[in-house]
Write a protein that holds these residues in place. Structure first.
Motif, PDB file in Angstrom:
ATOM      1  N   ASP A 205     -14.965 -14.655  58.043  1.00 49.80           N
ATOM      2  CA  ASP A 205     -14.336 -15.834  58.637  1.00 49.80           C
ATOM      3  C   ASP A 205     -12.837 -15.735  58.404  1.00 49.80           C
ATOM      4  O   ASP A 205     -12.380 -15.641  57.258  1.00 49.80           O
ATOM      5  CB  ASP A 205     -14.898 -17.109  58.000  1.00 49.80           C
ATOM      6  CG  ASP A 205     -14.373 -18.365  58.671  1.00 49.80           C
ATOM      7  OD1 ASP A 205     -15.108 -18.956  59.474  1.00 49.80           O
ATOM      8  OD2 ASP A 205     -13.224 -18.767  58.376  1.00 49.80           O
ATOM      9  N   LEU A 206     -12.066 -15.762  59.495  1.00 42.49           N
ATOM     10  CA  LEU A 206     -10.616 -15.602  59.398  1.00 42.49           C
ATOM     11  C   LEU A 206      -9.988 -16.663  58.513  1.00 42.49           C
ATOM     12  O   LEU A 206      -9.175 -16.368  57.628  1.00 42.49           O
ATOM     13  CB  LEU A 206      -9.997 -15.656  60.802  1.00 42.49           C
ATOM     14  CG  LEU A 206      -8.461 -15.640  60.869  1.00 42.49           C
ATOM     15  CD1 LEU A 206      -7.917 -14.344  60.288  1.00 42.49           C
ATOM     16  CD2 LEU A 206      -7.997 -15.820  62.316  1.00 42.49           C
ATOM     17  N   SER A 207     -10.379 -17.923  58.714  1.00 47.68           N
ATOM     18  CA  SER A 207      -9.780 -19.021  57.943  1.00 47.68           C
ATOM     19  C   SER A 207     -10.129 -18.920  56.469  1.00 47.68           C
ATOM     20  O   SER A 207      -9.290 -19.186  55.602  1.00 47.68           O
ATOM     21  CB  SER A 207     -10.252 -20.375  58.501  1.00 47.68           C
ATOM     22  OG  SER A 207      -9.832 -20.543  59.831  1.00 47.68           O
ATOM     23  N   LEU A 208     -11.371 -18.533  56.168  1.00 48.23           N
ATOM     24  CA  LEU A 208     -11.773 -18.417  54.769  1.00 48.23           C
ATOM     25  C   LEU A 208     -11.040 -17.259  54.100  1.00 48.23           C
ATOM     26  O   LEU A 208     -10.643 -17.366  52.930  1.00 48.23           O
ATOM     27  CB  LEU A 208     -13.286 -18.221  54.665  1.00 48.23           C
ATOM     28  CG  LEU A 208     -13.860 -18.163  53.236  1.00 48.23           C
ATOM     29  CD1 LEU A 208     -13.419 -19.380  52.432  1.00 48.23           C
ATOM     30  CD2 LEU A 208     -15.379 -18.079  53.282  1.00 48.23           C
ATOM     31  N   ASP A 209     -10.834 -16.164  54.812  1.00 49.30           N
ATOM     32  CA  ASP A 209     -10.031 -15.077  54.256  1.00 49.30           C
ATOM     33  C   ASP A 209      -8.632 -15.566  53.886  1.00 49.30           C
ATOM     34  O   ASP A 209      -8.082 -15.189  52.849  1.00 49.30           O
ATOM     35  CB  ASP A 209      -9.911 -13.924  55.260  1.00 49.30           C
ATOM     36  CG  ASP A 209     -11.040 -12.904  55.121  1.00 49.30           C
ATOM     37  OD1 ASP A 209     -12.090 -13.274  54.561  1.00 49.30           O
ATOM     38  OD2 ASP A 209     -10.862 -11.763  55.563  1.00 49.30           O
ATOM     39  N   GLU A 210      -8.062 -16.407  54.744  1.00 44.03           N
ATOM     40  CA  GLU A 210      -6.715 -16.920  54.488  1.00 44.03           C
ATOM     41  C   GLU A 210      -6.682 -17.855  53.274  1.00 44.03           C
ATOM     42  O   GLU A 210      -5.637 -18.019  52.648  1.00 44.03           O
ATOM     43  CB  GLU A 210      -6.188 -17.655  55.724  1.00 44.03           C
ATOM     44  CG  GLU A 210      -5.922 -16.729  56.909  1.00 44.03           C
ATOM     45  CD  GLU A 210      -5.520 -17.482  58.158  1.00 44.03           C
ATOM     46  OE1 GLU A 210      -5.632 -18.733  58.150  1.00 44.03           O
ATOM     47  OE2 GLU A 210      -5.092 -16.836  59.127  1.00 44.03           O
TER      48      GLU A 210
ATOM     49  N   LYS B  77      -2.860 -10.637  51.076  1.00 47.10           N
ATOM     50  CA  LYS B  77      -2.602  -9.989  52.363  1.00 47.10           C
ATOM     51  C   LYS B  77      -3.489 -10.585  53.461  1.00 47.10           C
ATOM     52  O   LYS B  77      -4.512 -11.221  53.200  1.00 47.10           O
ATOM     53  CB  LYS B  77      -2.852  -8.484  52.258  1.00 47.10           C
ATOM     54  CG  LYS B  77      -2.026  -7.791  51.178  1.00 47.10           C
ATOM     55  CD  LYS B  77      -0.534  -7.936  51.422  1.00 47.10           C
ATOM     56  CE  LYS B  77       0.265  -7.230  50.328  1.00 47.10           C
ATOM     57  NZ  LYS B  77       1.729  -7.353  50.531  1.00 47.10           N
ATOM     58  N   GLU B  78      -3.078 -10.351  54.697  1.00 46.88           N
ATOM     59  CA  GLU B  78      -3.876 -10.809  55.846  1.00 46.88           C
ATOM     60  C   GLU B  78      -5.009  -9.817  56.073  1.00 46.88           C
ATOM     61  O   GLU B  78      -4.775  -8.666  56.440  1.00 46.88           O
ATOM     62  CB  GLU B  78      -3.005 -10.917  57.086  1.00 46.88           C
ATOM     63  CG  GLU B  78      -1.950 -12.014  57.009  1.00 46.88           C
ATOM     64  CD  GLU B  78      -1.186 -12.172  58.306  1.00 46.88           C
ATOM     65  OE1 GLU B  78      -1.568 -11.504  59.296  1.00 46.88           O
ATOM     66  OE2 GLU B  78      -0.224 -12.941  58.337  1.00 46.88           O
ATOM     67  N   THR B  79      -6.239 -10.283  55.865  1.00 43.32           N
ATOM     68  CA  THR B  79      -7.397  -9.399  56.015  1.00 43.32           C
ATOM     69  C   THR B  79      -8.206  -9.727  57.258  1.00 43.32           C
ATOM     70  O   THR B  79      -9.225  -9.083  57.520  1.00 43.32           O
ATOM     71  CB  THR B  79      -8.286  -9.475  54.763  1.00 43.32           C
ATOM     72  OG1 THR B  79      -8.583 -10.845  54.478  1.00 43.32           O
ATOM     73  CG2 THR B  79      -7.586  -8.876  53.553  1.00 43.32           C
ATOM     74  N   GLY B  80      -7.807 -10.739  58.009  1.00 43.29           N
ATOM     75  CA  GLY B  80      -8.374 -10.992  59.336  1.00 43.29           C
ATOM     76  C   GLY B  80      -9.860 -11.298  59.380  1.00 43.29           C
ATOM     77  O   GLY B  80     -10.514 -11.031  60.391  1.00 43.29           O
ATOM     78  N   GLY B  81     -10.404 -11.819  58.317  1.00 43.11           N
ATOM     79  CA  GLY B  81     -11.833 -12.143  58.310  1.00 43.11           C
ATOM     80  C   GLY B  81     -12.713 -10.984  57.898  1.00 43.11           C
ATOM     81  O   GLY B  81     -13.939 -11.127  57.836  1.00 43.11           O
ATOM     82  N   ALA B  82     -12.105  -9.813  57.589  1.00 43.65           N
ATOM     83  CA  ALA B  82     -12.913  -8.637  57.239  1.00 43.65           C
ATOM     84  C   ALA B  82     -13.581  -8.774  55.873  1.00 43.65           C
ATOM     85  O   ALA B  82     -14.546  -8.078  55.584  1.00 43.65           O
ATOM     86  CB  ALA B  82     -12.036  -7.379  57.255  1.00 43.65           C
TER      87      ALA B  82
END
Length: 522
Positions: free
Chosen positions: A249-254, A240-245
């Motif tokens: 870091d947004l990219s690392l979450d992705e 899922k998209e967790t937005g860096g939470a």
């Protein structure tokens, strides 16, 4: 310092040096002229570096008063004598132990890591692709379900999500029409519950069934099952998209799926610099540095990974959860059986399944601890009798770890044609009485060892060629291999013919392969 550490490790493993003060001049002589030539794949020209490390160790022993001045002088005098002898010892193939002989053809890293499985040529971490089914997953060793369930109850992310749900219900608070957490409730939750990302916690609670939302009404979720919930948590975090939470870091979450997949495949602590290299390979460091400390804290909070000193590894919970997720995706994710209680054929079969290096090493050590050296040698060589070369190779590699106490068991296999050369080699390298290897037996054993390397060599021909150049059989031996009555002699010679960098030696291998094929036809 790596060389010094290796000296200490080998002294501890093979020479009963349990304290620094146990080092003696004889220790260094055994290490540099016996243990290193038998165990370490290194070109002769590397000897000065190793001797220099030994001198550094002597200086340290003296500085820390583990030894006195007279002892240090004796050690230095001995090292002066050893220095010109060590290159000769490293080049002397008759000194090679079974493990070195086998893995010198497969890759130096395999030997140094103690890997005896055919997965020794696994791709580097940064090469792994996260496409489902792109490459086979290694067997995973799972913790007991009871332990996992207890751990899942203590994951901060899960406990905070449950606290948030109870807080929402107790206060009669309602979500938005779309079932999201209202802004004012998120702010109050941050202040009252001391949670950093209430929005993420609420989405997680809804996704995992900790709470049910209907319109703007919320209800208690279904009965809470720790492992079912945890499986849903892992699926939520990596998909899922967790937005860096999670990591900050947004990219690392992705890219969390890819990072977890890499760690799962290795199933061992990974040095932080290697993690950074992986992140650079996938393009996450192009626009700035990822705050690794914050990312690790986030992963630990979520129960995914833990940092130990300078390494990062998955938690036992994460390994279990990722395996569940792979299975849901239709990816084969085998479970590794505990081999410490297996019989010898089961042990070898398990090692051949491609389990990660550290897991294989732990199983081998546990298996050996439960047997006397004679029992271990009898079982392993018995399993290798009449077996394919890959089975025989693994068996004799493990037997090579055994000391002289295994002599009676090894000696009994001198009467078996396929195991006789290995048994003679084992006895002679330990200074025990042994028949001389005939020329035919030397050739047969050379082919047998190289047969084990065929699969790995095909996967990584460049590494195979480099190691053969450093420690492979000489041209005059290759020229005579065609005479060997070995079922894989043609495959071995063809491999050498297309892999060796020395064109003259490669040509000799191709000619020998032609002779071997002709001999088989005749």
């Amino acid at each position: 310092m790596d060389e010094v550490r290796l000296l200490c490790d080998y002294a501890s493993d093979y020479l009963d040096v349990n304290e620094l003060g146990d080092f003696t001049p004889v220790t260094f002589e055994e290490l540099l002229l016996n243990i290193y030539p038998r165990k370490v794949i290194a070109p002769p020209e590397s000897a000065p570096e190793t001797v220099a490390a030994a001198r550094t160790l002597v200086d340290f022993l003296l500085a820390t008063e583990e030894i006195g001045g007279k002892m240090a002088a004796r050690m230095r005098a001995l090292l002066d004598r050893i220095e010109p002898e060590m290159p000769i010892a490293l080049a002397d193939t008759s000194k090679f132990g079974m493990a070195k002989s086998l893995f010198s053809a497969m890759g130096a890293d395999s030997l140094e890591e103690g890997d005896v499985s055919v997965s020794a040529a696994e791709e580097p971490a940064a090469e792994f692709c996260d496409c489902p089914g792109c490459s086979p997953l290694p067997p995973a060793r799972l913790a007991p379900r009871e332990m996992l369930a207890e751990s899942a109850l203590r994951v901060p992310l899960v406990t905070d999500a449950r606290r948030l749900v109870q807080w929402m219900l107790a206060g009669g608070r309602t979500p938005t029409v779309k079932g999201r957490l209202r802004v004012r409730d998120a702010a109050e939750a941050t202040a009252q519950l001391a949670v950093a990302a209430p929005g993420l916690l609420w989405e997680l609670a809804v996704h995992t069934g900790l709470v049910e939302v209907e319109g703007t009404a919320i209800f208690d979720g279904e009965d809470f099952d720790p492992l079912d919930t945890w499986a849903a948590v892992v699926e939520f975090l990596v998909e899922k998209e967790t937005g860096g939470a999670v990591t900050g870091d947004l990219s690392l979450d992705e890219e969390l799926y890819g990072l977890c997949d890499m760690l799962y495949r290795l199933q061992a602590p990974v040095p932080i610099p290697l993690v950074m290299e992986y992140l650079e390979e996938i393009g996450l460091l192009d626009d700035g540095e990822v705050d690794v400390a914050e990312a690790v804290r986030g992963l630990a909070y979520c129960g995914i990974a833990e940092r130990s000193e300078e390494t990062l590894e998955l938690t036992a919970l994460a390994v279990w959860g990722l395996r569940e997720h792979y299975t849901d995706l239709g990816i084969e994710a085998p479970e590794a059986a505990d081999l410490t209680a297996a019989d010898a054929p089961e042990l070898i079969e398990g090692l051949l399944s491609g389990m990660p290096t550290e897991m294989a090493e732990a199983d081998i050590e546990g298996w050996l601890r439960s047997r006397t050296p004679q029992q271990a040698a009898t079982e392993l060589l018995g399993a290798a009798s009449g077996a394919p070369s890959v089975v025989r190779g693994i068996a004799v590699t493990i037997v090579d770890r055994l000391g002289p106490d295994a002599e009676p068991a090894v000696r009994r296999f001198l009467d078996e044609t396929e195991l006789r050369p290995h048994a003679i080699h084992w006895l002679s390298t330990r200074g025990l009485a042994a028949p001389a290897l005939s020329q035919e037996e030397v050739l047969w054993m050379s082919v047998d060892m190289l047969a084990l390397a065929i699969s790995a060599a095909e996967d990584d021909p460049e590494t195979f060629a480099e190691n053969m150049a450093a420690s492979g059989p000489p041209a005059h031996v290759i020229e005579e291999m065609w005479r060997v009555d070995h079922p894989e002699v043609v495959e071995v010679l063809e491999l050498l013919g297309r892999s060796l960098n020395d064109q003259n030696v490669a040509k000799a291998a191709r000619k020998a392969a032609f002779k071997a094929r002709s001999r088989a036809i005749g």
